[in-house]
Design an enzyme around this catalytic site. Structure first.
Site, PDB file in Angstrom:
ATOM      1  N   ARG A 185       0.812  -1.206   0.000  1.00  0.00           N
ATOM      2  CA  ARG A 185       0.000   0.000   0.000  1.00  0.00           C
ATOM      3  C   ARG A 185       0.848   1.259   0.000  1.00  0.00           C
ATOM      4  NH1 ARG A 185      -4.740  -0.625   4.421  1.00  0.00           N
ATOM      5  NH2 ARG A 185      -5.445   1.282   3.346  1.00  0.00           N
ATOM      6  N   GLU A 186       2.158   1.088   0.020  1.00  0.00           N
ATOM      7  CA  GLU A 186       3.044   2.258   0.018  1.00  0.00           C
ATOM      8  C   GLU A 186       3.910   2.261  -1.250  1.00  0.00           C
ATOM      9  OE1 GLU A 186       4.740   3.345   3.867  1.00  0.00           O
ATOM     10  OE2 GLU A 186       3.490   1.821   4.804  1.00  0.00           O
ATOM     11  N   MET A 187       5.137   1.801  -1.159  1.00  0.00           N
ATOM     12  CA  MET A 187       6.006   1.817  -2.335  1.00  0.00           C
ATOM     13  C   MET A 187       5.809   0.578  -3.203  1.00  0.00           C
ATOM     14  SD  MET A 187       9.356   3.462  -0.430  1.00  0.00           S
ATOM     15  CE  MET A 187      10.298   3.919  -1.867  1.00  0.00           C
TER      16      MET A 187
END
Length: 421
Positions: free
Chosen positions: A214-216
């Site tokens: 959900r980030e990088m």
């Protein structure tokens, strides 16, 4: 403390309470004195152990410590403190009359770093400039993400107080993050990293977002393949670490070394702490005194003005939020840790609205009012809120002066980003 004094069924954890530092005693004693008459009107009566507690607190407020024979690991016994307690109990009535004067004298005293619950931030000491420079490049390196678009600076923007100033961060393919991004500024002073403290160090924290879908949204293998495919990076890792085999441990060590330099010294409040009496105006000084006497310093203390403990959000009354984050309970599995979050640093707090882990307070004024009610059981009036906010603005320090790094070019072998489906 307020609900314990008036709750006839409450039992106190005296060994824990008497171990608290002296700076925590002001709000406890204030609540005791404010409620001394109220308990008679409401029909409440204090346990004998409550009287013992207050006497012990008086001893600590005078001496700064308990008798040397007291062992905090065993239960507190009244006979441990009998001589001191008898004298302290005799002074309760006198203390009730003198307490406001005591606070006024403390408020008007000249600043002393040793006597204040907040200390100045020290300037960064760079011991390995080459590693810091490599870490800076990696901090701004978007190719560590699957999309080739997101870097550490995306969520911890050094131009906006070390955060992104959003209610929750934007991740890969515009996914909404689960929680508000904390500031990276002065993060080296934190007891742990992330709101729930699941990373014990900056180095441990640095590896998480790279592989978080959900980030990088990359993974460690792919991120290392990218770095190893860029000759300039391989040469720089060799220069810093003495080998050309780039590892995730080296990556996170370098990022952490850079983040350790992101401190913000020399705020106006720090200048006041160091003896410059002209650094703060009358309203800011009133705000600081209210901040202390109201009990805010029980959690927001030390050089970072927070960041050094975990506290329950909604100590006096429950915090209402739609955010699913459960705080430390997600790490420890203990129900007692539910809604316990790392206390955020208040350094540079004026730069990074909105506030709280769920961005539930859009302004500093709203944050101060909410904290007063939920954590202290106190409804600040408008002047008090304005004064405290004025004080909080003095905590903005000198921002890190960052020269944007020029990142090395990709090679023909560098894995290509996939920003679109």
């Amino acid at each position: 403390m307020r609900h314990l004094i008036c709750d006839k069924s409450a039992r106190l954890d005296l060994p824990h309470l008497v171990s608290q530092p002296r700076r925590c005693l002001i709000p406890v004693m204030r609540d005791y004195l404010n409620l001394h008459d109220a308990r008679h009107n409401s029909g409440c009566h204090m346990h004998a152990e409550h009287h013992d507690l207050i006497a012990i607190l008086i001893i600590k407020s005078r001496n700064g410590s308990l008798p040397t024979h007291h062992n905090p690991r065993r239960a507190v016994r009244k006979q441990d403190f009998q001589p001191q307690m008898e004298m302290a109990m005799q002074s309760l009535k006198y203390l009730g009359m003198m307490f406001p004067l005591w606070l006024a004298l403390a408020a008007s005293a000249a600043p002393s770093i040793q006597s204040e619950p907040i200390q100045p931030i020290a300037k960064a000491v760079i011991r390995n400039p080459a590693m810091v420079e490599l870490g800076k490049k990696l901090f701004f390196e978007p190719r560590l993400s699957k999309s080739g678009f997101i870097s550490c600076n995306s969520c911890h923007n050094l131009s906006t107080g070390g955060s992104d100033n959003l209610s929750s961060s934007i991740g890969d393919h515009w996914q909404q993050g689960p929680i508000r991004s904390p500031s990276v500024l002065n993060s080296s002073l934190n007891v742990a990293q992330f709101w729930d403290g699941r990373a014990k160090s900056l180095q441990e924290q640095a590896s998480g977002p790279i592989a978080n879908p959900r980030e990088m949204a990359s993974n460690h293998v792919l991120a290392l393949d990218v770095l190893r495919s860029i000759p300039a990076y391989v040469n720089e890792f060799d220069k810093v670490f003495g080998n050309r085999n780039v590892s995730m441990q080296q990556v996170t060590m370098a990022i952490a070394a850079f983040e350790e330099t992101l401190v913000t010294p020399d705020s106006r409040f720090d200048l006041w702490l160091k003896g410059n009496k002209q650094a703060l105006n009358a309203q800011e000084l009133r705000g600081y005194q209210t901040f202390k006497t109201a009990g805010c310093v029980a959690c927001h203390n030390g050089p970072a003005v927070g960041g050094n403990s975990f506290q329950k959000m909604g100590l006096v009354s429950p915090y209402q939020t739609s955010n699913p984050a459960q705080g430390r309970a997600g790490v420890t599995g203990k129900d007692a840790d539910r809604m316990a979050f790392k206390v955020p640093s208040l350094r540079n707090v004026a730069l990074r609205a909105p506030y709280f882990h769920d961005a539930g307070a859009p302004t500093l004024e709203a944050a101060v009012a909410t904290m007063g009610k939920l954590q202290l059981g106190r409804a600040f009036n408008q002047q008090e809120i304005g004064d405290i906010v004025a004080f909080l603005h003095t905590l903005t320090g000198k921002q890190p002066r960052i020269v944007l790094p020029v990142l090395p070019a990709s090679s023909n072998d560098t894995p290509r980003p996939t920003p679109f489906n």
